[in-house]
Design a protein around this motif. Structure first.
Motif, PDB file in Angstrom:
ATOM      1  N   ASP A  78       0.840  -1.206   0.000  1.00 38.78           N
ATOM      2  CA  ASP A  78       0.000   0.000   0.000  1.00 38.78           C
ATOM      3  C   ASP A  78       0.874   1.255   0.000  1.00 38.78           C
ATOM      4  O   ASP A  78       0.624   2.222  -0.750  1.00 38.78           O
ATOM      5  CB  ASP A  78      -0.923   0.007   1.213  1.00 38.78           C
ATOM      6  CG  ASP A  78      -2.047  -1.019   1.085  1.00 38.78           C
ATOM      7  OD1 ASP A  78      -2.271  -1.512  -0.041  1.00 38.78           O
ATOM      8  OD2 ASP A  78      -2.672  -1.347   2.116  1.00 38.78           O
ATOM      9  N   THR A  79       1.876   1.232   0.855  1.00 38.85           N
ATOM     10  CA  THR A  79       2.781   2.384   0.959  1.00 38.85           C
ATOM     11  C   THR A  79       3.534   2.597  -0.359  1.00 38.85           C
ATOM     12  O   THR A  79       3.661   3.739  -0.850  1.00 38.85           O
ATOM     13  CB  THR A  79       3.789   2.174   2.102  1.00 38.85           C
ATOM     14  OG1 THR A  79       3.083   1.987   3.325  1.00 38.85           O
ATOM     15  CG2 THR A  79       4.730   3.361   2.222  1.00 38.85           C
ATOM     16  N   ALA A  80       4.019   1.492  -0.935  1.00 34.48           N
ATOM     17  CA  ALA A  80       4.786   1.581  -2.185  1.00 34.48           C
ATOM     18  C   ALA A  80       3.924   2.073  -3.334  1.00 34.48           C
ATOM     19  O   ALA A  80       4.362   2.904  -4.162  1.00 34.48           O
ATOM     20  CB  ALA A  80       5.389   0.217  -2.509  1.00 34.48           C
ATOM     21  N   GLU A  81       2.681   1.590  -3.427  1.00 29.85           N
ATOM     22  CA  GLU A  81       1.793   1.993  -4.523  1.00 29.85           C
ATOM     23  C   GLU A  81       1.385   3.466  -4.381  1.00 29.85           C
ATOM     24  O   GLU A  81       1.265   4.178  -5.386  1.00 29.85           O
ATOM     25  CB  GLU A  81       0.563   1.092  -4.556  1.00 29.85           C
ATOM     26  CG  GLU A  81       0.877  -0.301  -5.102  1.00 29.85           C
ATOM     27  CD  GLU A  81      -0.354  -1.186  -5.177  1.00 29.85           C
ATOM     28  OE1 GLU A  81      -1.296  -0.973  -4.379  1.00 29.85           O
ATOM     29  OE2 GLU A  81      -0.380  -2.103  -6.016  1.00 29.85           O
ATOM     30  N   LYS A  82       1.146   3.907  -3.183  1.00 32.41           N
ATOM     31  CA  LYS A  82       0.818   5.317  -2.958  1.00 32.41           C
ATOM     32  C   LYS A  82       1.975   6.211  -3.421  1.00 32.41           C
ATOM     33  O   LYS A  82       1.770   7.251  -4.053  1.00 32.41           O
ATOM     34  CB  LYS A  82       0.524   5.559  -1.487  1.00 32.41           C
ATOM     35  CG  LYS A  82      -0.836   5.063  -1.047  1.00 32.41           C
ATOM     36  CD  LYS A  82      -1.044   5.304   0.450  1.00 32.41           C
ATOM     37  CE  LYS A  82      -2.394   4.743   0.908  1.00 32.41           C
ATOM     38  NZ  LYS A  82      -2.590   4.938   2.381  1.00 32.41           N
ATOM     39  N   GLU A  83       3.170   5.764  -3.063  1.00 32.74           N
ATOM     40  CA  GLU A  83       4.356   6.514  -3.452  1.00 32.74           C
ATOM     41  C   GLU A  83       4.541   6.488  -4.977  1.00 32.74           C
ATOM     42  O   GLU A  83       4.919   7.496  -5.595  1.00 32.74           O
ATOM     43  CB  GLU A  83       5.592   5.919  -2.767  1.00 32.74           C
ATOM     44  CG  GLU A  83       6.866   6.721  -2.935  1.00 32.74           C
ATOM     45  CD  GLU A  83       6.836   8.051  -2.197  1.00 32.74           C
ATOM     46  OE1 GLU A  83       7.672   8.914  -2.513  1.00 32.74           O
ATOM     47  OE2 GLU A  83       5.962   8.237  -1.300  1.00 32.74           O
ATOM     48  N   LEU A  84       4.224   5.298  -5.545  1.00 33.81           N
ATOM     49  CA  LEU A  84       4.413   5.112  -6.984  1.00 33.81           C
ATOM     50  C   LEU A  84       3.496   6.030  -7.788  1.00 33.81           C
ATOM     51  O   LEU A  84       3.890   6.595  -8.821  1.00 33.81           O
ATOM     52  CB  LEU A  84       4.168   3.645  -7.360  1.00 33.81           C
ATOM     53  CG  LEU A  84       4.378   3.264  -8.825  1.00 33.81           C
ATOM     54  CD1 LEU A  84       5.854   3.432  -9.215  1.00 33.81           C
ATOM     55  CD2 LEU A  84       3.946   1.806  -9.040  1.00 33.81           C
ATOM     56  N   TYR A  85       2.246   6.150  -7.323  1.00 28.93           N
ATOM     57  CA  TYR A  85       1.251   6.922  -8.079  1.00 28.93           C
ATOM     58  C   TYR A  85       1.030   8.331  -7.526  1.00 28.93           C
ATOM     59  O   TYR A  85       0.105   9.033  -7.931  1.00 28.93           O
ATOM     60  CB  TYR A  85      -0.078   6.173  -8.102  1.00 28.93           C
ATOM     61  CG  TYR A  85       0.035   4.797  -8.754  1.00 28.93           C
ATOM     62  CD1 TYR A  85       0.367   4.685 -10.099  1.00 28.93           C
ATOM     63  CD2 TYR A  85      -0.171   3.647  -8.006  1.00 28.93           C
ATOM     64  CE1 TYR A  85       0.487   3.435 -10.692  1.00 28.93           C
ATOM     65  CE2 TYR A  85      -0.056   2.386  -8.593  1.00 28.93           C
ATOM     66  CZ  TYR A  85       0.276   2.284  -9.930  1.00 28.93           C
ATOM     67  OH  TYR A  85       0.394   1.050 -10.516  1.00 28.93           O
ATOM     68  N   SER A  86       1.873   8.722  -6.601  1.00 26.42           N
ATOM     69  CA  SER A  86       1.693  10.041  -5.989  1.00 26.42           C
ATOM     70  C   SER A  86       2.166  11.175  -6.908  1.00 26.42           C
ATOM     71  O   SER A  86       1.759  12.329  -6.762  1.00 26.42           O
ATOM     72  CB  SER A  86       2.475  10.129  -4.670  1.00 26.42           C
ATOM     73  OG  SER A  86       3.887  10.047  -4.921  1.00 26.42           O
ATOM     74  N   GLY A  87       3.056  10.849  -7.823  1.00 26.06           N
ATOM     75  CA  GLY A  87       3.586  11.856  -8.740  1.00 26.06           C
ATOM     76  C   GLY A  87       4.782  12.586  -8.163  1.00 26.06           C
ATOM     77  O   GLY A  87       5.358  13.473  -8.825  1.00 26.06           O
ATOM     78  N   ARG A  88       5.173  12.230  -6.939  1.00 29.59           N
ATOM     79  CA  ARG A  88       6.305  12.921  -6.330  1.00 29.59           C
ATOM     80  C   ARG A  88       7.642  12.435  -6.880  1.00 29.59           C
ATOM     81  O   ARG A  88       8.642  13.143  -6.839  1.00 29.59           O
ATOM     82  CB  ARG A  88       6.272  12.736  -4.809  1.00 29.59           C
ATOM     83  CG  ARG A  88       5.130  13.494  -4.131  1.00 29.59           C
ATOM     84  CD  ARG A  88       5.329  13.529  -2.622  1.00 29.59           C
ATOM     85  NE  ARG A  88       5.291  12.188  -2.023  1.00 29.59           N
ATOM     86  CZ  ARG A  88       4.171  11.609  -1.595  1.00 29.59           C
ATOM     87  NH1 ARG A  88       2.999  12.217  -1.731  1.00 29.59           N
ATOM     88  NH2 ARG A  88       4.211  10.412  -1.056  1.00 29.59           N
ATOM     89  N   ILE A  89       7.672  11.171  -7.346  1.00 29.61           N
ATOM     90  CA  ILE A  89       8.920  10.607  -7.849  1.00 29.61           C
ATOM     91  C   ILE A  89       8.962  10.808  -9.362  1.00 29.61           C
ATOM     92  O   ILE A  89       8.084  10.329 -10.085  1.00 29.61           O
ATOM     93  CB  ILE A  89       9.045   9.110  -7.508  1.00 29.61           C
ATOM     94  CG1 ILE A  89       8.971   8.894  -5.999  1.00 29.61           C
ATOM     95  CG2 ILE A  89      10.352   8.545  -8.069  1.00 29.61           C
ATOM     96  CD1 ILE A  89       8.953   7.445  -5.580  1.00 29.61           C
ATOM     97  N   ARG A  90       9.984  11.524  -9.821  1.00 26.54           N
ATOM     98  CA  ARG A  90      10.092  11.826 -11.239  1.00 26.54           C
ATOM     99  C   ARG A  90      11.314  11.154 -11.872  1.00 26.54           C
ATOM    100  O   ARG A  90      11.388  11.033 -13.084  1.00 26.54           O
ATOM    101  CB  ARG A  90      10.180  13.344 -11.437  1.00 26.54           C
ATOM    102  CG  ARG A  90       8.944  14.059 -10.898  1.00 26.54           C
ATOM    103  CD  ARG A  90       8.914  15.496 -11.310  1.00 26.54           C
ATOM    104  NE  ARG A  90       7.705  16.155 -10.797  1.00 26.54           N
ATOM    105  CZ  ARG A  90       6.535  16.134 -11.374  1.00 26.54           C
ATOM    106  NH1 ARG A  90       6.393  15.486 -12.532  1.00 26.54           N
ATOM    107  NH2 ARG A  90       5.505  16.758 -10.855  1.00 26.54           N
ATOM    108  N   ASN A  91      12.214  10.689 -11.033  1.00 27.48           N
ATOM    109  CA  ASN A  91      13.401  10.014 -11.539  1.00 27.48           C
ATOM    110  C   ASN A  91      13.003   8.650 -12.107  1.00 27.48           C
ATOM    111  O   ASN A  91      12.451   7.807 -11.394  1.00 27.48           O
ATOM    112  CB  ASN A  91      14.424   9.842 -10.416  1.00 27.48           C
ATOM    113  CG  ASN A  91      15.747   9.302 -10.923  1.00 27.48           C
ATOM    114  OD1 ASN A  91      15.771   8.257 -11.562  1.00 27.48           O
ATOM    115  ND2 ASN A  91      16.831   9.996 -10.632  1.00 27.48           N
ATOM    116  N   PRO A  92      13.270   8.404 -13.400  1.00 31.47           N
ATOM    117  CA  PRO A  92      12.862   7.138 -14.037  1.00 31.47           C
ATOM    118  C   PRO A  92      13.440   5.901 -13.343  1.00 31.47           C
ATOM    119  O   PRO A  92      12.750   4.882 -13.210  1.00 31.47           O
ATOM    120  CB  PRO A  92      13.405   7.275 -15.452  1.00 31.47           C
ATOM    121  CG  PRO A  92      13.495   8.732 -15.690  1.00 31.47           C
ATOM    122  CD  PRO A  92      13.880   9.347 -14.369  1.00 31.47           C
TER     123      PRO A  92
END
Length: 236
Positions: A78-92
């Protein structure tokens, strides 16, 4: 009480009859005693039931442990998916690594869920086994308890018979000439049967015809021994 008119041979024969009955009763006593106590069949089923219950408990522990791990993975996922789809991470590269971690967590959770289902199937089968063995145990214990009750009653009855026979033997032996009893005891030890009936001129101890002289002596009722087998002769 033995009559004083009874011959020595007759007294010894009567003593022998009591001894034979006493030996049979004592053997019955030993046999009954050996059957008292735990039943091997009951113990075997009881151990089998304990083993199945232990297995069921172990399956329960395994299931709980896996479920805890699944909960932990779900929280991480849950934590990883939230982070994944949060848009905060832009580094490929970071996004790729997070996506890979998410896939690994999902695969691990699926594996654990499959293990849980397999354990649940085993637990269901073991539960049925426990119920069946428990029923079998109760039936065997019921039969065993009934047998033990019957054997205990038989034991007390045979004990009384043995006690009565011992008293009877003591009384009979006390009224017989001690030397004759000694001869009887020695022959009993050697041959098993100390006194042999004489029927139609034949010693029933060795099944050999007796000489006329021996028959005449035996008719006197005194302590006369077969010239062939050495047993005390008793003419009825």
């Amino acid at each position: 009480m033995v009559s004083t008119k009874m011959s020595i041979a007759q007294q010894l024969y009567q003593l022998q009859q009591v001894d034979l009955e006493l030996e049979a009763s004592e053997q019955a006593l030993r046999q009954i005693t050996s059957q008292l106590g735990e039943s091997e069949a009951v113990v075997s089923v009881r151990n089998k039931l304990a083993s199945e219950r232990k297995h069921l408990e172990e399956l329960g522990r395994q299931q709980r442990s896996i479920e805890w791990e699944i909960d932990d993975i779900t929280n991480k996922l849950d934590t990883a998916e939230k982070e994944l789809y949060s848009g905060r991470i832009r580094n490929p590269k970071e996004l790729s690594n997070l996506q890979q971690e998410t896939n690994l967590l999902k695969a691990r959770r699926k594996q654990l869920e499959d293990e849980t289902l397999a354990i649940m199937d085993q637990a269901e089968l073991t539960t049925r086994n426990v119920a069946a063995i428990d029923t079998e145990l109760k039936a065997k214990e019921s039969v065993w308890q009934s047998q033990q009750k019957q054997l205990s009653a038989e034991l007390e009855q045979v004990k009384k018979i043995v006690s009565t026979l011992k008293q009877q033997r003591q009384l009979l032996a006390s009224e017989i000439d001690p030397q004759a009893v000694e001869v009887y005891q020695e022959l009993k030890k050697q041959k098993g049967t100390a006194v042999a009936k004489v029927e139609q001129g034949i010693c029933r101890g060795c099944r050999i015809s007796l000489p006329i002289a021996e028959l005449q002596l035996a008719r006197s009722g005194n302590l006369v021994r077969c010239g062939s087998c050495g047993r005390i002769l008793f003419l009825t």
